[in-house]
Structures are given as structure tokens and as C-alpha cells.
Design a protein around this motif. Structure first.
Motif, PDB file in Angstrom:
ATOM      1  N   MET A   1       0.818  -1.180  -0.058  1.00  0.00           N
ATOM      2  CA  MET A   1      -0.216   0.019  -0.085  1.00  0.00           C
ATOM      3  C   MET A   1       0.901   1.213  -0.028  1.00  0.00           C
ATOM      4  O   MET A   1       1.787   1.442   0.809  1.00  0.00           O
ATOM      5  CB  MET A   1      -0.916  -0.022   1.327  1.00  0.00           C
ATOM      6  N   SER A   2       0.831   2.311  -0.872  1.00  0.00           N
ATOM      7  CA  SER A   2       1.432   3.492  -1.109  1.00  0.00           C
ATOM      8  C   SER A   2       0.997   4.397   0.039  1.00  0.00           C
ATOM      9  O   SER A   2      -0.248   4.476   0.275  1.00  0.00           O
ATOM     10  CB  SER A   2       1.175   3.994  -2.364  1.00  0.00           C
ATOM     11  N   LYS A   3       1.790   5.281   0.515  1.00  0.00           N
ATOM     12  CA  LYS A   3       1.656   6.226   1.591  1.00  0.00           C
ATOM     13  C   LYS A   3       0.972   7.384   0.742  1.00  0.00           C
ATOM     14  O   LYS A   3       1.287   7.953  -0.369  1.00  0.00           O
ATOM     15  CB  LYS A   3       2.839   6.855   2.163  1.00  0.00           C
ATOM     16  N   VAL A   4      -0.171   7.904   1.380  1.00  0.00           N
ATOM     17  CA  VAL A   4      -0.951   9.184   0.817  1.00  0.00           C
ATOM     18  C   VAL A   4      -0.687  10.320   2.172  1.00  0.00           C
ATOM     19  O   VAL A   4      -1.379  10.084   3.015  1.00  0.00           O
ATOM     20  CB  VAL A   4      -2.331   8.688   0.584  1.00  0.00           C
ATOM     21  N   SER A   5       0.126  11.049   1.811  1.00  0.00           N
ATOM     22  CA  SER A   5       0.390  12.363   2.561  1.00  0.00           C
ATOM     23  C   SER A   5      -0.697  13.186   2.655  1.00  0.00           C
ATOM     24  O   SER A   5      -1.282  13.624   1.384  1.00  0.00           O
ATOM     25  CB  SER A   5       1.807  12.913   2.758  1.00  0.00           C
ATOM     26  N   ILE A   6      -1.247  13.716   3.879  1.00  0.00           N
ATOM     27  CA  ILE A   6      -2.310  14.672   3.698  1.00  0.00           C
ATOM     28  C   ILE A   6      -1.661  15.694   4.495  1.00  0.00           C
ATOM     29  O   ILE A   6      -0.855  15.701   5.639  1.00  0.00           O
ATOM     30  CB  ILE A   6      -3.765  14.527   3.996  1.00  0.00           C
ATOM     31  N   GLU A   7      -2.129  17.193   4.377  1.00  0.00           N
ATOM     32  CA  GLU A   7      -1.761  18.168   5.243  1.00  0.00           C
ATOM     33  C   GLU A   7      -2.846  18.674   5.942  1.00  0.00           C
ATOM     34  O   GLU A   7      -4.060  18.722   5.437  1.00  0.00           O
ATOM     35  CB  GLU A   7      -1.568  19.356   4.324  1.00  0.00           C
ATOM     36  N   LEU A   8      -2.724  18.682   7.467  1.00  0.00           N
ATOM     37  CA  LEU A   8      -3.748  19.171   8.243  1.00  0.00           C
ATOM     38  C   LEU A   8      -4.138  20.697   8.190  1.00  0.00           C
ATOM     39  O   LEU A   8      -3.214  21.367   8.040  1.00  0.00           O
ATOM     40  CB  LEU A   8      -3.195  18.805   9.857  1.00  0.00           C
ATOM     41  N   PRO A   9      -5.305  20.914   8.491  1.00  0.00           N
ATOM     42  CA  PRO A   9      -5.783  22.223   8.486  1.00  0.00           C
ATOM     43  C   PRO A   9      -5.168  22.743   9.670  1.00  0.00           C
ATOM     44  O   PRO A   9      -4.855  22.152  10.750  1.00  0.00           O
ATOM     45  CB  PRO A   9      -7.308  22.174   8.618  1.00  0.00           C
ATOM     46  N   ALA A  10      -4.924  24.275   9.548  1.00  0.00           N
ATOM     47  CA  ALA A  10      -4.226  24.811  10.937  1.00  0.00           C
ATOM     48  C   ALA A  10      -4.898  24.673  12.031  1.00  0.00           C
ATOM     49  O   ALA A  10      -4.116  24.295  12.948  1.00  0.00           O
ATOM     50  CB  ALA A  10      -4.166  26.476  10.386  1.00  0.00           C
ATOM     51  N   THR A  11      -6.199  24.657  12.056  1.00  0.00           N
ATOM     52  CA  THR A  11      -6.909  24.224  13.516  1.00  0.00           C
ATOM     53  C   THR A  11      -6.492  22.886  13.847  1.00  0.00           C
ATOM     54  O   THR A  11      -6.429  22.872  15.041  1.00  0.00           O
ATOM     55  CB  THR A  11      -8.446  24.587  13.388  1.00  0.00           C
ATOM     56  N   ALA A  12      -6.525  21.868  13.018  1.00  0.00           N
ATOM     57  CA  ALA A  12      -6.215  20.303  13.566  1.00  0.00           C
ATOM     58  C   ALA A  12      -4.822  20.545  14.098  1.00  0.00           C
ATOM     59  O   ALA A  12      -4.323  19.878  14.894  1.00  0.00           O
ATOM     60  CB  ALA A  12      -6.534  19.765  12.386  1.00  0.00           C
ATOM     61  N   SER A  13      -3.926  21.248  13.369  1.00  0.00           N
ATOM     62  CA  SER A  13      -2.568  21.173  13.687  1.00  0.00           C
ATOM     63  C   SER A  13      -2.256  21.986  15.030  1.00  0.00           C
ATOM     64  O   SER A  13      -1.583  21.414  15.950  1.00  0.00           O
ATOM     65  CB  SER A  13      -1.655  22.019  12.640  1.00  0.00           C
ATOM     66  N   ASN A  14      -2.934  22.841  15.333  1.00  0.00           N
ATOM     67  CA  ASN A  14      -2.955  23.622  16.371  1.00  0.00           C
ATOM     68  C   ASN A  14      -3.577  22.622  17.561  1.00  0.00           C
ATOM     69  O   ASN A  14      -3.014  22.695  18.872  1.00  0.00           O
ATOM     70  CB  ASN A  14      -3.799  25.002  16.511  1.00  0.00           C
ATOM     71  N   ASP A  15      -4.595  21.812  17.459  1.00  0.00           N
ATOM     72  CA  ASP A  15      -5.324  21.151  18.463  1.00  0.00           C
ATOM     73  C   ASP A  15      -4.286  20.065  18.654  1.00  0.00           C
ATOM     74  O   ASP A  15      -4.001  19.506  19.864  1.00  0.00           O
ATOM     75  CB  ASP A  15      -6.746  20.515  17.752  1.00  0.00           C
ATOM     76  N   ALA A  16      -3.645  19.374  17.735  1.00  0.00           N
ATOM     77  CA  ALA A  16      -2.650  18.466  18.152  1.00  0.00           C
ATOM     78  C   ALA A  16      -1.544  18.937  18.744  1.00  0.00           C
ATOM     79  O   ALA A  16      -1.289  18.201  19.832  1.00  0.00           O
ATOM     80  CB  ALA A  16      -2.087  17.623  16.462  1.00  0.00           C
ATOM     81  N   SER A  17      -1.075  20.059  18.689  1.00  0.00           N
ATOM     82  CA  SER A  17       0.023  20.747  19.463  1.00  0.00           C
ATOM     83  C   SER A  17      -0.562  20.862  20.736  1.00  0.00           C
ATOM     84  O   SER A  17       0.316  20.524  21.709  1.00  0.00           O
ATOM     85  CB  SER A  17       0.557  22.098  18.756  1.00  0.00           C
ATOM     86  N   LEU A  18      -1.760  21.316  20.746  1.00  0.00           N
ATOM     87  CA  LEU A  18      -2.319  21.372  22.413  1.00  0.00           C
ATOM     88  C   LEU A  18      -2.314  19.871  23.073  1.00  0.00           C
ATOM     89  O   LEU A  18      -1.905  20.150  24.401  1.00  0.00           O
ATOM     90  CB  LEU A  18      -3.721  22.015  22.235  1.00  0.00           C
ATOM     91  N   ILE A  19      -2.870  19.234  22.298  1.00  0.00           N
ATOM     92  CA  ILE A  19      -2.783  17.842  22.968  1.00  0.00           C
ATOM     93  C   ILE A  19      -1.332  17.180  23.515  1.00  0.00           C
ATOM     94  O   ILE A  19      -1.227  16.745  24.499  1.00  0.00           O
ATOM     95  CB  ILE A  19      -3.655  16.767  22.137  1.00  0.00           C
ATOM     96  N   LEU A  20      -0.498  17.536  22.442  1.00  0.00           N
ATOM     97  CA  LEU A  20       0.830  17.161  22.846  1.00  0.00           C
ATOM     98  C   LEU A  20       1.465  17.722  23.858  1.00  0.00           C
ATOM     99  O   LEU A  20       2.232  17.209  24.722  1.00  0.00           O
ATOM    100  CB  LEU A  20       1.656  16.994  21.472  1.00  0.00           C
TER     101      LEU A  20
END
Length: 106
Positions: A1-20
Motif C-alpha cells: 500500500m502506498s503512502k498518501v500524505s495529507i496536510e492538516l488544516p491549521a486548526t487541526a495542527s493547533n489542536d494536535a499541538s495542544l494535546i501533545l
């Protein structure tokens, strides 16, 4: 299976940073215990990239963003845009009244 990279929206990226950041500031052993998982499971959620090149934390914050939700600190207070606008109108009308200001700041 090939990798399909996606880019997170800024809000999702900010939320991930908050969780981490919250996870990194916490006692991860206690968090894992509360969830009934091994601490290594938390590590995998944070670090292991899946076929879409996202960690599970990033995937779930992307999911939340896609359905119109966001991550906030538990102590934050939320109000809808409608309530915020009503408050703005109320305060602008109230502050234009000298009598109201005298009562408010007695």
C-alpha cells in the motif's frame, strides 16, 4: 500500500499541538492508567505515523476539525458568536449610560 500524505488544516495542527503539550506536561503513566492502557500505547498514539503520514493524535484532531469541533483547555469558557455579539451590544449600550457606570463601579 502506498503512502498518501495529507496536510492538516491549521486548526487541526493547533489542536494536535495542544494535546501533545498537555500530554508532555502530564504524568503519562497516570494518564495511561486512567485510560486502562500501557504507557507505550500513548507513545504510539503520539509518534507512530500511519499510511496517511499522520499520527493517531493528528488523525483525530483532523477528524474533529472536519466535523467542526475543536480542542480547548478544560478550564476555558465557551460562548457562541451570538452570545458574544449580544454581550457586545449590551455592554456598548450600558457603557454609554453615566448612571449605569456609577452603579457598576461603585
Amino acid at each position: 500500500m502506498s503512502k498518501v500524505s495529507i496536510e492538516l488544516p491549521a486548526t487541526a495542527s493547533n489542536d494536535a499541538s495542544l494535546i501533545l503539550r498537555a500530554l508532555n506536561a502530564s504524568n503519562q503513566s497516570k494518564v495511561a492508567e486512567q485510560l486502562g492502557v500501557d504507557p507505550s500505547t500513548l507513545s504510539r498514539l503520539k509518534n507512530d505515523k500511519k499510511s496517511n503520514d499522520l499520527t493517531e493524535v493528528e488523525f483525530f484532531t483532523g477528524l474533529l476539525s472536519a466535523v467542526g469541533l475543536k480542542v480547548v483547555n478544560a478550564n476555558d469558557v465557551y460562548c457562541s458568536p451570538e452570545v458574544a455579539e449580544a454581550t457586545r451590544v449590551f455592554l456598548s449600550n450600558s457603557f454609554s449610560s453615566p448612571d449605569y457606570m456609577r452603579i457598576l463601579f461603585k
